[in-house]
Design a protein around this motif. Structure first.
Motif, PDB file in Angstrom:
ATOM      1  N   THR A  27     -23.513  16.747  -5.925  1.00  0.00           N
ATOM      2  CA  THR A  27     -24.732  17.530  -5.746  1.00  0.00           C
ATOM      3  C   THR A  27     -24.427  18.994  -5.477  1.00  0.00           C
ATOM      4  OG1 THR A  27     -25.757  15.552  -4.793  1.00  0.00           O
ATOM      5  CG2 THR A  27     -26.906  17.647  -4.466  1.00  0.00           C
ATOM      6  N   GLU A  28     -23.385  19.256  -4.704  1.00  0.00           N
ATOM      7  CA  GLU A  28     -23.016  20.635  -4.386  1.00  0.00           C
ATOM      8  C   GLU A  28     -22.714  21.433  -5.647  1.00  0.00           C
ATOM      9  OE1 GLU A  28     -22.683  23.753  -1.837  1.00  0.00           O
ATOM     10  OE2 GLU A  28     -23.092  21.689  -1.191  1.00  0.00           O
ATOM     11  N   GLN A  29     -22.041  20.799  -6.604  1.00  0.00           N
ATOM     12  CA  GLN A  29     -21.716  21.490  -7.853  1.00  0.00           C
ATOM     13  C   GLN A  29     -22.966  21.689  -8.711  1.00  0.00           C
ATOM     14  OE1 GLN A  29     -18.488  19.216  -9.587  1.00  0.00           O
ATOM     15  NE2 GLN A  29     -16.966  20.364  -8.412  1.00  0.00           N
ATOM     16  N   LYS A  30     -23.864  20.715  -8.713  1.00  0.00           N
ATOM     17  CA  LYS A  30     -25.132  20.890  -9.430  1.00  0.00           C
ATOM     18  C   LYS A  30     -25.912  22.053  -8.827  1.00  0.00           C
ATOM     19  CE  LYS A  30     -25.618  15.991 -10.594  1.00  0.00           C
ATOM     20  NZ  LYS A  30     -26.279  14.729 -10.212  1.00  0.00           N
ATOM     21  N   LEU A  31     -25.919  22.126  -7.507  1.00  0.00           N
ATOM     22  CA  LEU A  31     -26.633  23.202  -6.823  1.00  0.00           C
ATOM     23  C   LEU A  31     -26.019  24.556  -7.173  1.00  0.00           C
ATOM     24  CD1 LEU A  31     -28.833  23.975  -4.749  1.00  0.00           C
ATOM     25  CD2 LEU A  31     -27.103  23.718  -2.968  1.00  0.00           C
ATOM     26  N   ASN A  32     -24.692  24.617  -7.229  1.00  0.00           N
ATOM     27  CA  ASN A  32     -24.030  25.874  -7.584  1.00  0.00           C
ATOM     28  C   ASN A  32     -24.358  26.285  -9.022  1.00  0.00           C
ATOM     29  OD1 ASN A  32     -22.835  26.164  -5.072  1.00  0.00           O
ATOM     30  ND2 ASN A  32     -20.950  25.117  -5.664  1.00  0.00           N
ATOM     31  N   LEU A  33     -24.435  25.301  -9.923  1.00  0.00           N
ATOM     32  CA  LEU A  33     -24.816  25.603 -11.300  1.00  0.00           C
ATOM     33  C   LEU A  33     -26.250  26.122 -11.346  1.00  0.00           C
ATOM     34  CD1 LEU A  33     -24.409  25.641 -14.345  1.00  0.00           C
ATOM     35  CD2 LEU A  33     -24.946  23.187 -14.399  1.00  0.00           C
ATOM     36  N   LEU A  34     -27.121  25.488 -10.600  1.00  0.00           N
ATOM     37  CA  LEU A  34     -28.518  25.917 -10.559  1.00  0.00           C
ATOM     38  C   LEU A  34     -28.615  27.364 -10.057  1.00  0.00           C
ATOM     39  CD1 LEU A  34     -31.398  23.624  -9.395  1.00  0.00           C
ATOM     40  CD2 LEU A  34     -31.494  26.069  -9.028  1.00  0.00           C
ATOM     41  N   LYS A  35     -27.825  27.691  -9.045  1.00  0.00           N
ATOM     42  CA  LYS A  35     -27.833  29.049  -8.499  1.00  0.00           C
ATOM     43  C   LYS A  35     -27.340  30.064  -9.538  1.00  0.00           C
ATOM     44  CE  LYS A  35     -27.246  27.805  -3.617  1.00  0.00           C
ATOM     45  NZ  LYS A  35     -26.299  27.824  -2.463  1.00  0.00           N
ATOM     46  N   LEU A  36     -26.306  29.706 -10.297  1.00  0.00           N
ATOM     47  CA  LEU A  36     -25.781  30.607 -11.321  1.00  0.00           C
ATOM     48  C   LEU A  36     -26.812  30.824 -12.438  1.00  0.00           C
ATOM     49  CD1 LEU A  36     -22.095  29.347 -11.577  1.00  0.00           C
ATOM     50  CD2 LEU A  36     -22.838  31.613 -10.800  1.00  0.00           C
TER      51      LEU A  36
END
Length: 308
Positions: A27-36
């Protein structure tokens, strides 16, 4: 036909792009992608789907992802909800928008949802009504709107009829989907022109795949027919499981480059989007990136060579 030059993009890499990925993306990586993606100027993002975790394990973290994404400034979060249970979960999570998928053929609905066409229409109408009762916007996808892998070419009058049903049910946007990437620019233009005879063009979006390398050409056909709303996936991530050899979704960076080059603003920062694509490639372990990204890399390499 719309005279507004601005293109509105809904980014679908997190949902449509990742849902078929074999290994679970934290989830943390999905969230980081969403932020980018948000940093690149993509402010409408279809982040996940409220389906059974047994059906799509990749999206088992739907509630957590939405909860952790809601505080991003100026981002409209959308989520797919295939049934009443899904829409109740979506509402509880705090999403801004709910999407339903209705295939244009009976066989595709049975393969994808385990429902007949009539049952799928009723289920979509119920989801839209539930979302509307909570004052949520709804996007209604008409899948396999051009060609079905099981029933072949889809008559345009079927698409028009289903679109009208979804609008009557209360949908705030229609998304006409070339689910298997089989459409040609001529087909896209024809269907869009038929639809816009009875439906305002600003209510219609296109969801395109690049299976046959015609994603950008089909997007241009839509723009030429007055459409200004498009789905796209960073890096071309995703694709339809019913389309053998499918290359994936229309790459967001390709859509942005084409539109901007032709005088249609998108509000997207391409270099920042390339950073998001590079991150998506890293977390999926896949080589991603549309033709635009390859062009940008080649241009950068040539520039470095000239300066050295």
């Amino acid at each position: 036909m719309s005279t507004d030059p601005n293109i509105r993009i809904t980014e679908v890499a997190l949902r449509d792009g990742l849902q078929g990925h074999a290994s679970f993306i934290p989830t943390e990586q999905k969230l980081n992608l969403l932020k980018l993606l948000s940093k690149a100027g993509l402010n409408s993002i279809e982040a996940t789907s409220f389906v059974s975790p047994k059906t799509i394990p990749q999206l088992a973290d739907a509630e957590e992802l939405i909860a952790r994404s809601r505080e991003l400034p100026d981002v409209r979060l959308s989520a797919l909800a295939p049934n009443v249970r899904g829409v109740e979960r979506a509402i509880a999570s705090g999403v801004h928008e709910v999407a339903v998928v209705l295939a244009a053929t009976d066989t595709m609905n049975r393969k994808n949802l385990g429902m007949s066409l009539d049952q799928a229409i009723a289920a979509s109408e119920e989801v839209i009504a539930r979302a509307a009762s909570r004052k949520l916007s709804t996007r209604a996808y008409i899948a396999v709107a051009f060609e079905c892998p099981f029933e072949g070419l889809v008559p345009s009058d079927v698409v028009v009829s289903l679109a009208a049903r979804m609008l009557d049910a209360g949908a705030t946007e229609l998304v006409i989907a070339d689910t298997i990437g089989a459409a040609s620019p001529a087909q896209v233009q024809e269907v869009c022109r038929i639809l816009t005879r009875s439906i305002p063009s600003d209510l219609i979006g296109l969801h395109l795949h690049d299976t046959r390398g015609m994603g950008v050409a089909n997007a241009w056909a839509g723009i030429s027919a007055g459409i200004r709303r498009f789905d796209a996936s960073a890096g071309g991530l995703g694709g339809c499981p019913f389309a053998p050899g499918a290359a994936g979704n229309l790459a967001t960076e390709d859509l942005v480059l084409m539109a901007e080059s032709c005088g249609y603003p998108t509000g997207v920062d391409l270099p920042a989007l390339y950073d998001a694509v590079a991150f998506a490639s890293q977390i999926t372990g896949r080589t991603l990136g549309g033709r635009s990204m390859s062009w940008a890399k080649a241009r950068r390499t040539a520039s470095v060579a000239e300066s050295s």
